[in-house]
Design an enzyme around this catalytic site. Sequence first.
Site, PDB file in Angstrom:
ATOM      1  N   ARG A  46      15.129  -9.192  10.748  1.00 30.62           N
ATOM      2  CA  ARG A  46      14.276  -9.264   9.564  1.00 30.62           C
ATOM      3  C   ARG A  46      13.459 -10.561   9.610  1.00 30.62           C
ATOM      4  NH1 ARG A  46      16.421 -11.417   5.363  1.00 30.62           N
ATOM      5  NH2 ARG A  46      18.346 -10.213   5.391  1.00 30.62           N
ATOM      6  N   TYR A  98      -8.832   0.382  -2.531  1.00 32.38           N
ATOM      7  CA  TYR A  98      -7.962   1.494  -2.137  1.00 32.38           C
ATOM      8  C   TYR A  98      -7.069   1.889  -3.326  1.00 32.38           C
ATOM      9  CZ  TYR A  98      -4.256   3.911   0.397  1.00 32.38           C
ATOM     10  OH  TYR A  98      -3.336   4.825   0.824  1.00 32.38           O
ATOM     11  N   ASP A 170      -9.271  -7.312   2.491  1.00 32.35           N
ATOM     12  CA  ASP A 170      -8.724  -6.122   3.137  1.00 32.35           C
ATOM     13  C   ASP A 170      -9.766  -5.670   4.154  1.00 32.35           C
ATOM     14  OD1 ASP A 170      -8.045  -3.517   3.900  1.00 32.35           O
ATOM     15  OD2 ASP A 170      -7.154  -3.028   1.955  1.00 32.35           O
ATOM     16  N   LYS A 195      -4.436   2.761  10.172  1.00 32.09           N
ATOM     17  CA  LYS A 195      -5.751   3.331  10.383  1.00 32.09           C
ATOM     18  C   LYS A 195      -6.261   2.998  11.796  1.00 32.09           C
ATOM     19  CE  LYS A 195      -4.822   4.316   6.145  1.00 32.09           C
ATOM     20  NZ  LYS A 195      -5.262   3.532   4.985  1.00 32.09           N
TER      21      LYS A 195
HETATM   22  C1  LIG Z   1      -4.555   3.027   3.780  1.00 31.08           C
HETATM   23  C2  LIG Z   1      -5.061   1.798   3.183  1.00 31.08           C
HETATM   24  C3  LIG Z   1      -4.187   0.868   2.582  1.00 31.08           C
HETATM   25  C4  LIG Z   1      -2.698   1.115   2.460  1.00 31.08           C
HETATM   26  O1  LIG Z   1      -2.089   1.126   3.715  1.00 31.08           O
HETATM   27  P1  LIG Z   1      -0.783   2.011   4.082  1.00 31.08           P
HETATM   28  O2  LIG Z   1      -0.590   1.702   5.521  1.00 31.08           O
HETATM   29  O3  LIG Z   1      -1.116   3.437   3.808  1.00 31.08           O
HETATM   30  O4  LIG Z   1       0.318   1.529   3.217  1.00 31.08           O
HETATM   31  C5  LIG Z   1      -4.744  -0.305   2.094  1.00 31.08           C
HETATM   32  N1  LIG Z   1      -6.065  -0.557   2.149  1.00 31.08           N
HETATM   33  C6  LIG Z   1      -6.925   0.333   2.705  1.00 31.08           C
HETATM   34  C7  LIG Z   1      -8.381  -0.005   2.758  1.00 31.08           C
HETATM   35  C8  LIG Z   1      -6.462   1.533   3.239  1.00 31.08           C
HETATM   36  O5  LIG Z   1      -7.329   2.398   3.773  1.00 31.08           O
END
Ligand SMILES: *Cc1c(COP(=O)(O)O)cnc(C)c1O
Length: 377
Positions: A46, A98, A170, A195
Amino acid sequence: MKKKTQLIHGGIFGDETTGAVSTPIYQVSTYKQESVGKHKGFEYSRTGNPTRFALEELIKDLEGGERGFAFASGMAAITAVMMLFDKGDHIIMTDDVYGGTFRVITKVLNRFGLEATFVDTSDINNIKGEIRPETKAIYLETPTNPLLKISDIQAIAELAKNSGLLTIVDNTFSTPYWQNPLALGADIVLHSATKYIGGHSDVVAGLVVVNSEQLGEDLHFVQNSTGGVLGPQDSWLLIRGIKTLGVRMEETENNTAQIIAFLQKHPAVTKVFYPGLETHPNHEIAKKQASGFGGMVSFDVGSAEKADEVFSKVKYFTLAESLGAVESLISIPARMTHASIPQERRAELGITEGLIRISVGLEDAEDLIEDLANALK
Ligand SMILES: *Cc1c(COP(=O)(O)O)cnc(C)c1O
């Protein structure tokens, strides 16, 4: 080192002990200590794991920061970053963040006293009036989801610095291949690595990079205390995905440009949202702060019925949430990714019932265009 080289040679290359050119999957929870507290840098997975560490070093290099962190999902990463703040602290956030980010802030973290104001950060003036004594950070998503709005990272980071605030970005849609928010003055950059970074629809993960030793220590304290870490197998999958991030993003860009040209001419499409279009309101900022525009495109077909017709006819675009994979995906934000946002709020933001979002994959562009042409007939 150039970007494409760094994707392969950044972080820790291979394995010192054996010469293996791929970082091994250290599927282990604990580590032998020679005497109490005397170890080779790892005590418990961890706190730190060698495969995860190799990934964390790699993303640190790619974003040009001080320290990198890997989490079990993008949401775990975002939540950990929010835990840097205290009860009563206030954050200014992009209004069309998001859906999951909006939900965790307004339904979970609000219960712990974290306050947030959502504004359209694509106009910096909307931020200025919201800064209060308790404000600690500005949280940006750029480009946004699904309207592809662009915020000026450099100008906003400067405003934040002058007001003693952190800037958090982000960077999921652009990836570190096209955009590096820390170089533009941000303090923390984060990704849903589920992604483009993973890229193959086979792993859920989150990554964070911070620009100072102090933020690194603070975030490691949160990561180790709350435990939302990424496992070694998934860390390895991300290292593997990152090696081809450059070629994937370049090819995505080529396919997207061709699809955009097709959509713009199509009579059934009322509007196309893409930061690469000269008609996009912040196209100049997009061009200045990122070296590519990405493969996310939204377009309006006018109604939910028409959107349903498109979904029923497409062959290569898979109806699914998520984005940034080798396979092209199609979705309807109002009923999928943004369903957790109340309807009045969606209307305010401009997320209509006929708005379709596509994530352009790596299939042949001719096939993708033929598929859309057939579905839009
Ligand atoms: C998918 C996404 C998230 C969340 O991520 P997860 O891996 O699904 O928890 C946060 N910000 C953006 C822009 C996203 O496309």
